[in-house]
Write an enzyme that holds these catalytic residues in place. Structure first.
Site, PDB file in Angstrom:
ATOM      1  N   SER A 210     -12.050  33.127   6.253  1.00  0.00           N
ATOM      2  CA  SER A 210     -12.789  33.651   7.403  1.00  0.00           C
ATOM      3  C   SER A 210     -12.555  35.131   7.675  1.00  0.00           C
ATOM      4  O   SER A 210     -13.388  35.780   8.278  1.00  0.00           O
ATOM      5  CB  SER A 210     -12.441  32.844   8.646  1.00  0.00           C
ATOM      6  OG  SER A 210     -11.072  33.005   8.956  1.00  0.00           O
ATOM      7  N   HIS A 238     -15.982  27.194   7.516  1.00  0.00           N
ATOM      8  CA  HIS A 238     -16.898  28.340   7.544  1.00  0.00           C
ATOM      9  C   HIS A 238     -17.999  28.196   6.504  1.00  0.00           C
ATOM     10  O   HIS A 238     -18.475  29.193   5.945  1.00  0.00           O
ATOM     11  CB  HIS A 238     -16.128  29.649   7.359  1.00  0.00           C
ATOM     12  CG  HIS A 238     -15.388  30.055   8.597  1.00  0.00           C
ATOM     13  ND1 HIS A 238     -16.020  30.634   9.689  1.00  0.00           N
ATOM     14  CD2 HIS A 238     -14.093  29.936   8.934  1.00  0.00           C
ATOM     15  CE1 HIS A 238     -15.134  30.861  10.633  1.00  0.00           C
ATOM     16  NE2 HIS A 238     -13.952  30.452  10.205  1.00  0.00           N
ATOM     17  N   LYS A 269     -18.029  24.562  14.831  1.00  0.00           N
ATOM     18  CA  LYS A 269     -18.599  25.862  14.435  1.00  0.00           C
ATOM     19  C   LYS A 269     -20.124  25.712  14.316  1.00  0.00           C
ATOM     20  O   LYS A 269     -20.802  25.711  15.331  1.00  0.00           O
ATOM     21  CB  LYS A 269     -17.924  26.365  13.164  1.00  0.00           C
ATOM     22  CG  LYS A 269     -16.491  26.829  13.487  1.00  0.00           C
ATOM     23  CD  LYS A 269     -15.728  27.412  12.333  1.00  0.00           C
ATOM     24  CE  LYS A 269     -14.413  28.005  12.825  1.00  0.00           C
ATOM     25  NZ  LYS A 269     -13.209  27.425  12.208  1.00  0.00           N
TER      26      LYS A 269
HETATM   27  C1  LIG Z   1     -11.838  26.950  12.596  1.00  0.00           C
HETATM   28  C2  LIG Z   1     -11.067  26.450  11.454  1.00  0.00           C
HETATM   29  C3  LIG Z   1     -10.244  25.314  11.571  1.00  0.00           C
HETATM   30  C4  LIG Z   1     -10.009  24.631  12.885  1.00  0.00           C
HETATM   31  O1  LIG Z   1     -11.155  23.947  13.308  1.00  0.00           O
HETATM   32  P1  LIG Z   1     -11.179  23.307  14.784  1.00  0.00           P
HETATM   33  O2  LIG Z   1     -12.147  22.194  14.665  1.00  0.00           O
HETATM   34  O3  LIG Z   1     -11.587  24.388  15.716  1.00  0.00           O
HETATM   35  O4  LIG Z   1      -9.798  22.828  15.054  1.00  0.00           O
HETATM   36  C5  LIG Z   1      -9.617  24.837  10.439  1.00  0.00           C
HETATM   37  N1  LIG Z   1      -9.775  25.452   9.236  1.00  0.00           N
HETATM   38  C6  LIG Z   1     -10.537  26.555   9.099  1.00  0.00           C
HETATM   39  C7  LIG Z   1     -10.667  27.200   7.761  1.00  0.00           C
HETATM   40  C8  LIG Z   1     -11.202  27.096  10.201  1.00  0.00           C
HETATM   41  O5  LIG Z   1     -11.928  28.194  10.067  1.00  0.00           O
END
Ligand SMILES: *Cc1c(COP(=O)(O)O)cnc(C)c1O
Length: 434
Positions: A210, A238, A269
């Site tokens: 990210s 992502h 997301k």
């Molecule tokens: C955002 C993210 C998470 C965490 O996801 P949530 O559902 O908000 O806990 C885990 N791994 C990656 C690569 C992320 O970008």
């Protein structure tokens, strides 16, 4: 996250030490002083994170406290604009009526509803896997999986820049731990060689990283996995919903046709943006996670409105492949115009995470502030979130941005970039930053 945790560990050990040597007491005021020192340290390091307050729904145009007009948002993970989509919101409201606010239970006691089972089936179908299990977050999915899957006779082989939740999940498991250099296939191969005697080897990587917007070299990783009889785990937070032709993620982007064994991803997301995470993969793994995974067994069920929102988001994505295409079109427009203007935009050319590389930390933060003054919400990232000297503004493009939105952001970048001497009028960089 990592840094915050380390900070807190630091405080608790300070508190313990002062108790042991009898200096001070465990009174709250002594603890307050210690915490204040720690906070001061974060402020001094220039890494203190303040939070802006949004007073509207999430979306491409939002209201931010302290700003008189609407702001264009370029820093959400709302890649498809579904967080505020009318059908998603309607589905959430309906589920609130039919299935209530929540279950007051974990899944195995009395916390499983029809909509939870439906969503799990839909996720498995979306990824072409055998089954799926829901969690309250992907953080929990990552915290729960490795301990269940891997034992001391196994190896977890993990990219060094994997997400904090993967790092924590691996810490909780008893497998032998190996870390390979970021996206470095040679290093990965030598670790696969070194672990050949072990029972199971799991290669663990983010699909898309990210901070840099770059993509794991999955075809080569899968080849290595075949060669060394290892399994592949990919965190697709992502990528799910928008990356690859129909939004199936990195596996689809590389046309890997189900060569990834296990996928963890988030509903927080692109898939409606509320909350929730999941593991999808082999049936026996999912069955065992329901028996053993601690964040699943000992934490509450995902609330029905959240389930319904994610489920509707998936329906919309599966019915409409224009959405991922729109993200790509917007991304190309942004990247092309920015590079023509002389900006250094890192990351995969097709991924909507567009890190605008600035180098200097103060420059990145000044730049982001001036962008906000022009109605564009972006965030500067600097050490320790990214390496020293590699400060950047991370722009995230969404299908919900219009061409005009993209152009407004680029125009603001150019105007401020010239003022701050990052780019010249002819579109040449002033300093070379990588
Ligand atoms: C955002 C993210 C998470 C965490 O996801 P949530 O559902 O908000 O806990 C885990 N791994 C990656 C690569 C992320 O970008």
């Amino acid at each position: 996250m990592e840094v915050l945790r380390k900070g807190l560990t630091g405080v608790s050990s300070l508190v313990q030490r002062s108790l042991v040597i009898g200096r001070g007491t465990a009174s709250l005021s002594a603890t307050r002083d210690l915490l204040e020192q720690e906070l001061e340290g974060i402020r001094d390091a220039g890494t203190f994170k303040s939070e802006r307050v949004i007073t509207s729904r999430q979306g491409s145009s939002i209201r931010v406290q302290g700003q008189s007009s609407n702001i264009l948002n370029f820093c959400a993970n709302n890649y498809l604009g579904l967080s505020g989509h009318p059908e998603v919101i309607e589905a959430g409201k309906k589920a609130l009526e039919t299935h209530g606010a929540g279950l007051s239970s974990v899944r195995f006691i009395c916390g499983t509803q029809d909509i939870h089972k439906d969503l799990e089936a839909k996720i498995a179908k979306f990824h072409g896997k055998e089954d799926a299990i829901l969690y309250i977050s992907c953080f929990d999915a990552n915290a729960g999986i490795f301990e269940v899957l891997l034992s001391p006779e196994d190896a977890a082989i993990s990219d060094e820049l994997n997400h904090a939740s993967i790092i924590d999940g691996i810490r909780l498991c008893k497998a032998q731990r190996y870390r390979y250099k970021h996206r470095d296939l040679k290093d990965l191969e030598s670790q696969l060689q070194a672990t050949q005697k072990l029972r199971q080897r799991l290669i663990i990587t983010d699909g898309v990283f990210s901070m840099d917007g770059n993509v794991a070299p999955l075809p080569d990783i899968c080849d290595l996995a075949d060669k060394f009889k290892a399994m592949v785990f990919v965190d697709e937070c992502h990528a799910t919903g928008f990356f690859g032709k129909t939004g199936r993620g990195t596996e689809e982007y590389f046309k890997l046709n189900n060569r990834v064994d296990i996928i963890n991803s988030t509903l927080g997301k692109a898939l409606g943006g509320a909350a929730g995470g999941y593991t999808t993969g082999p049936k026996q793994l999912i069955d065992l996670l329901r028996q053993r995974s601690r964040p699943y067994l000992f934490s509450n069920t995902l609330p029905p409105p959240v389930v319904a929102c994610a489920s509707k988001a998936l329906d919309l994505i599966m019915a409409n492949t224009d959405l991922p295409q729109k993200v790509l079109t917007n991304t190309s427009r942004f990247r092309t115009r920015m590079m023509d203007a002389g900006f250094n935009v890192a990351g995969d050319p097709e991924h909507p995470i567009c890190p605008v590389m600035l180098g200097d930390a103060r420059l990145a933060s000044t730049f982001a502030d001036q962008m906000l003054d022009r109605g564009i919400y972006v965030i500067g990232f600097s050490f320790p979130v990214v390496p020293k000297g590699k400060a950047r503004i991370r722009v995230q493009i969404s299908a919900s941005h219009s061409e005009q939105d993209i152009d407004r952001a680029v125009d603001a970048f150019i105007e401020i970039g010239r003022k701050l001497n990052v780019v010249h009028a002819e579109g040449k960089k002033t300093a070379s930053v990588n």
